[in-house]
Write a protein that holds these residues in place. Structure first.
Motif, PDB file in Angstrom:
ATOM      1  N   GLN A 125      43.588 -11.546  24.675  1.00  0.00           N
ATOM      2  CA  GLN A 125      43.127 -11.615  26.078  1.00  0.00           C
ATOM      3  C   GLN A 125      41.935 -12.547  26.257  1.00  0.00           C
ATOM      4  OE1 GLN A 125      43.122  -8.113  28.349  1.00  0.00           O
ATOM      5  NE2 GLN A 125      44.236  -6.900  26.881  1.00  0.00           N
ATOM      6  N   ARG A 180      40.962 -13.750  29.884  1.00  0.00           N
ATOM      7  CA  ARG A 180      41.093 -12.758  30.947  1.00  0.00           C
ATOM      8  C   ARG A 180      40.037 -12.921  32.054  1.00  0.00           C
ATOM      9  NH1 ARG A 180      41.024  -6.407  30.022  1.00  0.00           N
ATOM     10  NH2 ARG A 180      41.241  -5.768  32.189  1.00  0.00           N
ATOM     11  N   LYS A 182      42.128 -20.666  32.462  1.00  0.00           N
ATOM     12  CA  LYS A 182      43.375 -19.886  32.401  1.00  0.00           C
ATOM     13  C   LYS A 182      44.594 -20.792  32.489  1.00  0.00           C
ATOM     14  CE  LYS A 182      42.642 -15.237  34.082  1.00  0.00           C
ATOM     15  NZ  LYS A 182      41.516 -14.840  34.904  1.00  0.00           N
TER      16      LYS A 182
END
Ligand code: SAH
Length: 365
Positions: free
Chosen positions: A199, A202, A209
Motif C-alpha cells: 500500500q 495509499r 498514484k
C-alpha cells in the motif's frame, strides 16, 4: 577498474553478507559512516572544496537569518530562555554571522543558548574554531533528540537534502524499493526488492498514484519532520532552506558532487557528497500531522528580498572598496537570481511552527 575506495570495500562486504541494500542505507553510509563517511573526515565547503553553500557565499545570508531569529523570539513573547538550534551547521559560518547580527539586543543575548547538531566530529572541530570568540553558551550534539527541551528556534541550511532518501520504482504489482546488489565481478548493480512495499502510495498525491510503470519516486522517512515538529509545535519555530520541489513528483534527483562537478553516485562511495532534492510537500505534511503549522515554501529570492537583502547590501557597499562592492554585488546575485548559477528560485524556504504564530518574517501574510 580503479582501486575501490575503503568504503566501497566495506559496502561490498555488507552486501555480500546481508544481501542487497536500499539506496537510503547506501547514502547514509556514504555520508556518515563513522570512519569513511564523506562528512566525517573532511571539510568539503568552499572554493577549494567540493561545493559552496549560501552562508559561504556572503555574510549577509547568516546576518539576515540572525535577525529573523530575533523577530521570531519577539513573536514568541520574548521567553527568558530560548534555544537556537542549528542542524548540520557545516563550518559554523551561518551561526557566527547570525549571532553577530542578533546579539545587538542585550535582552535576547541573555536569553540565548546555542545548540549545534552535527554528526561529524571533524566538522564539530571546525565549528568550534569558527565560534571560538562567541560569548553566548554553545553546546554540540550528535542528534536533535539530545538537545534539552524548551522553547526553540531551529535553523537548517542544506541539511534536509543530506538526509538519506529511498527510491521506489513502479511495477505492475506496486512500488518496489530500489536496492544495490553486486555483479559477479563484485561491482555494484542496481536492482529492485522482490516484493512491493504494501500500500505504498495509499496516502500519496494523485500524481504519484497515477505514475506510469517504471517511474522512480524518492521519499524520506518522516521521522526527522516528526522530531522537528514535536519540538516547535508549542513555543517554537523552525526554518529550512534547501533545493527541492514544492509538490511531490516522480523522477530521480539523487546526485553526487565532487570538486564542483556532478559524478555517478555509485562510484567512489565516501569520497563525494551525495544529496537528493527535498520534497517540501511531504515534509510539511508530516510536520502538520504532528500538530505544527507550515508556512511556505517560498523561493529563497523572495524570502531574502522580504528580509531586506538589498538594503543590507547597500549598507555594506557604503564602506567598501570598488572590488569589495563588486564582490557584494556578485554574492547578492548568486543568492537571489534565477539564472542557472543562481540560487534564487531553485532554493526554497519553509517554516514549521507553533500554529498560534502569525506570518513569520519573510513569509507572505
Ligand atoms: N549548513 C551548512 C552545511 C550544509 S552540508 C552550510 O550551509 O554550509 C550538511 C551538513 O549536515 C554538514 O554539516 C553535515 O556534516 C551535516 N549532517 C549530515 N547528515 C547529518 C545527520 N544525519 N545529522 C546531523 N548532521 C548531519
Amino acid at each position: 577498474m580503479s582501486e575501490p575506495s575503503p568504503l566501497e570495500k566495506e559496502i561490498r562486504r555488507l552486501i555480500a553478507v546481508g544481501g542487497p541494500m536500499p539506496i537510503a542505507r547506501y547514502m547514509s553510509l556514504c555520508l556518515t559512516h563513522p570512519q569513511h563517511g564523506y562528512y566525517m573526515t573532511r571539510d568539503p565547503f568552499g572554493v577549494g572544496g567540493d561545493f559552496t553553500t549560501a552562508p559561504e557565499v556572503s555574510q549577509i545570508f547568516g546576518e539576515l537569518l540572525g535577525l529573523w531569529t530575533l523577530s521570531v523570539w519577539r513573536m514568541l513573547g520574548e521567553p527568558d530562555a530560548i534555544k537556537l538550534i542549528e542542524l548540520g551547521p557545516g563550518r559554523g559560518t551561518m551561526m557566527r554571522d547570525a549571532l553577530r547580527a542578533a546579539k545587538v539586543l542585550p535582552k535576547f543575548r541573555e536569553a540565548l543558548s546555542v545548540h549545534m547538531v552535527e554528526i561529524s566530529p571533524t566538522l564539530q572541530q571546525v565549528q568550534r574554531a569558527t565560534l571560538a570568540d562567541t560569548d553566548v553558551p554553545i553546546s554540540w550534539h550528535r542528534y536533535l533528540l539530545d538537545v534539552p527541551e524548551g522553547p526553540s528556534i531551529i535553523l537548517g541550511n542544506e541539511y534536509l537534502d543530506a538526509l538519506p532518501v529511498h527510491q521506489v520504482v513502479k511495477q505492475p504489482d506496486g512500488w518496489h524499493e530500489r536496492v544495490i546488489g553486486l555483479k559477479s565481478n563484485g561491482e555494484f548493480a542496481l536492482g529492485l526488492a522482490p516484493d512491493p512495499l504494501p500500500q505504498f502510495d495509499r496516502f500519496m498525491p494523485k500524481k504519484i498514484k497515477e505514475a506510469p510503470l517504471g517511474a522512480i519516486f524518492e521519499w524520506r522517512n518522516d521521522i526527522d519532520a516528526f522530531d522537528i515538529a514535536r519540538r516547535v509545535r508549542e513555543n517554537g519555530a523552525a526554518l529550512f532552506i534547501d533545493y527541492g520541489h514544492v509538490e511531490s513528483d516522480i523522477g530521480e534527483t539523487l546526485q553526487s558532487v565532487n570538486e564542483h562537478a556532478f559524478s555517478d553516485p555509485l562510484s567512489a562511495p565516501g569520497l563525494a557528497d551525495i544529496t537528493a532534492h527535498v520534497d517540501f510537500f511531504i515534509f510539511g505534511q508530516a510536520a502538520e500531522s504532528m500538530g505544527a503549522a507550515v508556512q511556505g515554501p517560498i523561493t529563497q529570492a523572495k524570502f531574502l528580498r522580504e528580509l531586506g537583502i538589498d538594503a543590507r547590501a547597500d549598507a555594506l557597499r557604503r564602506n567598501a572598496t570598488p572590488e569589495q562592492a563588486a564582490t557584494i554585488n556578485d554574492a547578492v546575485a548568486r543568492l537571489t537570481e534565477s539564472s542557472r548559477t543562481g540560487m534564487g528560485d531553485l532554493f526554497k524556504v519553509i517554516a514549521i511552527c507553533d500554529p498560534k504564530l502569525g506570518p513569520l518574517p519573510g513569509f507572505p501574510s
